[in-house]
Design a protein around this motif. Sequence first.
Motif, mmCIF file in Angstrom:
data_model
loop_
_atom_site.group_PDB
_atom_site.id
_atom_site.type_symbol
_atom_site.label_atom_id
_atom_site.label_comp_id
_atom_site.label_asym_id
_atom_site.label_seq_id
_atom_site.Cartn_x
_atom_site.Cartn_y
_atom_site.Cartn_z
ATOM 1 N N ASN A 100 0.912 -1.005 -0.012
ATOM 2 C CA ASN A 100 0.046 0.125 -0.030
ATOM 3 C C ASN A 100 0.948 1.044 -0.096
ATOM 4 O O ASN A 100 0.500 2.214 -0.709
ATOM 5 N N THR A 101 1.938 1.280 0.864
ATOM 6 C CA THR A 101 2.687 2.394 0.904
ATOM 7 C C THR A 101 3.725 2.818 -0.489
ATOM 8 O O THR A 101 3.702 3.703 -0.653
ATOM 9 N N GLU A 102 3.909 1.501 -1.057
ATOM 10 C CA GLU A 102 4.446 1.625 -2.358
ATOM 11 C C GLU A 102 3.434 2.195 -3.375
ATOM 12 O O GLU A 102 4.116 3.381 -3.986
ATOM 13 N N SER A 103 2.306 1.916 -3.509
ATOM 14 C CA SER A 103 1.258 2.455 -4.235
ATOM 15 C C SER A 103 1.296 3.786 -4.095
ATOM 16 O O SER A 103 1.178 4.400 -4.815
ATOM 17 N N GLN A 104 1.138 4.198 -2.827
ATOM 18 C CA GLN A 104 1.039 5.771 -2.340
ATOM 19 C C GLN A 104 2.122 6.608 -2.735
ATOM 20 O O GLN A 104 2.087 7.638 -3.286
ATOM 21 N N TRP A 105 3.455 5.952 -2.551
ATOM 22 C CA TRP A 105 4.655 6.690 -3.209
ATOM 23 C C TRP A 105 4.608 6.849 -4.658
ATOM 24 O O TRP A 105 4.984 7.946 -5.216
ATOM 25 N N ILE A 106 4.153 5.981 -5.205
ATOM 26 C CA ILE A 106 4.173 5.951 -7.156
ATOM 27 C C ILE A 106 3.167 7.092 -7.190
ATOM 28 O O ILE A 106 3.501 7.759 -8.108
ATOM 29 N N GLN A 107 2.043 7.077 -6.405
ATOM 30 C CA GLN A 107 0.951 7.973 -6.655
ATOM 31 C C GLN A 107 1.240 9.759 -6.365
ATOM 32 O O GLN A 107 1.161 10.392 -7.147
ATOM 33 N N ASN A 108 1.725 9.802 -5.047
ATOM 34 C CA ASN A 108 1.997 10.747 -4.669
ATOM 35 C C ASN A 108 3.430 11.590 -4.740
ATOM 36 O O ASN A 108 3.500 12.854 -5.034
ATOM 37 N N CYS A 109 4.386 10.693 -4.737
ATOM 38 C CA CYS A 109 6.048 10.961 -4.789
ATOM 39 C C CYS A 109 6.155 12.229 -3.959
ATOM 40 O O CYS A 109 6.645 13.243 -4.136
ATOM 41 N N ASP A 110 5.878 12.245 -2.449
ATOM 42 C CA ASP A 110 5.992 13.099 -1.678
ATOM 43 C C ASP A 110 6.996 12.378 -0.370
ATOM 44 O O ASP A 110 7.167 11.209 -0.449
ATOM 45 N N ILE A 111 7.412 13.280 0.509
ATOM 46 C CA ILE A 111 8.384 12.820 1.397
ATOM 47 C C ILE A 111 7.602 11.639 2.535
ATOM 48 O O ILE A 111 8.325 10.638 3.184
ATOM 49 N N LYS A 112 6.356 12.189 2.845
ATOM 50 C CA LYS A 112 5.393 11.370 3.655
ATOM 51 C C LYS A 112 5.516 9.872 3.142
ATOM 52 O O LYS A 112 5.449 8.909 4.017
ATOM 53 N N SER A 113 4.979 9.696 1.869
ATOM 54 C CA SER A 113 4.731 8.496 1.403
ATOM 55 C C SER A 113 6.042 7.582 1.136
ATOM 56 O O SER A 113 6.048 6.591 1.485
#
Length: 465
Positions: free
Chosen positions: A430-443
């Motif tokens: 899930n966090t990988e998907s959020q990182w790919i989608q948002n590309c922010d430091i939190k993700s």
Amino acid sequence: MKSILNGINYLSLIIFGVGVVDVFLKAAQSKKDIQQARTLAQRKQLLKAVQIGKKVIAQWPSSPTFFEQRFRYMAMGDVLEKFKPQVNKWHSQVKMVQKTLASARKLEASDQKNPMDITVLSQVVQLYQKCTNLIDDPKLIKSIERCQKEIKCRHQFQSFFATGQEQAKQKQFKQALAYFAQAQQLFVTPELQIAIHNCSVQVKQEEQYEVTLKKVRSMAKAGQFKDALAVLDPAQAQFNRSDGQELVRQLSRVIQGKKLFNQGLLAEKAGDFKTADTHYQEALMLLPELTETRMRLSLLSVKTENWNQVIHYLEKVPGQQANYLRGFAYFKQNNLPQADREWQSLAHSQVKDQRLIIQNITQRQRLLAIREIEEYVNNNKLKLALSSSSNFIKKFGVDPIVKSNLEDHIQPRLESEIWQEKDWLTIAENTESQWIQNCDIKSLHNWVVACYYQAQIYPNKRGDW
């Protein structure tokens, strides 16, 4: 002081046979002359450098006496001995330049003045440029510029002549003559005169042909495609030109496309929708710009209730009829907001009434959808609330309350629940998907933390991810 020097010079002349003061004075002048010659050589003025160098060398005996040689060495060291090879080198370079210049001038004189040939002049320029690497002579620069100017003129002539020939091959004789005229301003050749004559005798026929083309295009704009083709065919048979060939292809394509469209209309009127669709599709391939074909295909799709096809055929098709049919298709798909947007430019009273109904229904659906989201949240069915909120935004557009509720409450609670379950494989995905989608430091931080804990639990599977 002068008398003392004269005395020393006289005394050394009696004792050693050479005046020591004379040697030192001559050495000082020779060193100045040697430096001047070297400076001239650096500036590529070799001829002057050689003249000064030979003068300096001639001032000193080639077989001096013992004392003369000693006094010379005391006065100027081995400067003269080192200078002699330089003078010889410069002299050899001057001879080579003179020889090269003679070859260049002889070669230039052999040029046949043929504007179609630049081989000789190009070789001459190379020879002149070779000379300029050694000597700096304004006459050489002018010779190079003269040859390069001639080469440029010949290049221009060749370009004009070749372009004119190409235009003549395409039976664009008037354009060919324009290029030949530009070439004639540079050079006059028998080949050019023949080409001008051959084009000139064809101009009258070309002008008659262009009058016919203008008439045919006017008829085509008036929709008289068959008549236009009937006029063009005989003219093309007598004067076959590429623009006429293209016009024949266009007219034939339009005529065939119209024929297929009419066959589709007949089949549609007869109730044979399948045959009508086939003819319309063939007409559309021939005439993709014919919006009537797209309209008929969309109407066939309405009859078969294929709403996706209705929208597909009418994509980017302008006009109120297209807007109405697109809106109707969206209405049938229950996409009421999009239907309302398609119909907002229509002024018909019945359409306005339908829009009011749609707006009321849409408002009711919005309220029901919001209530559904609230119930999901109250019953802690957060995944369903997430899905319902996404569908709401997709269908009705962004609503500030729904968006805020989704981003500030539903998604954070879902994320919190997932982290509390400590299913690190699911959390990492899930966090990988959020990182790919948002590309922010939190993700990125969340993904790294999840990967860390997953690596602690499954160290043997690190290579898999």
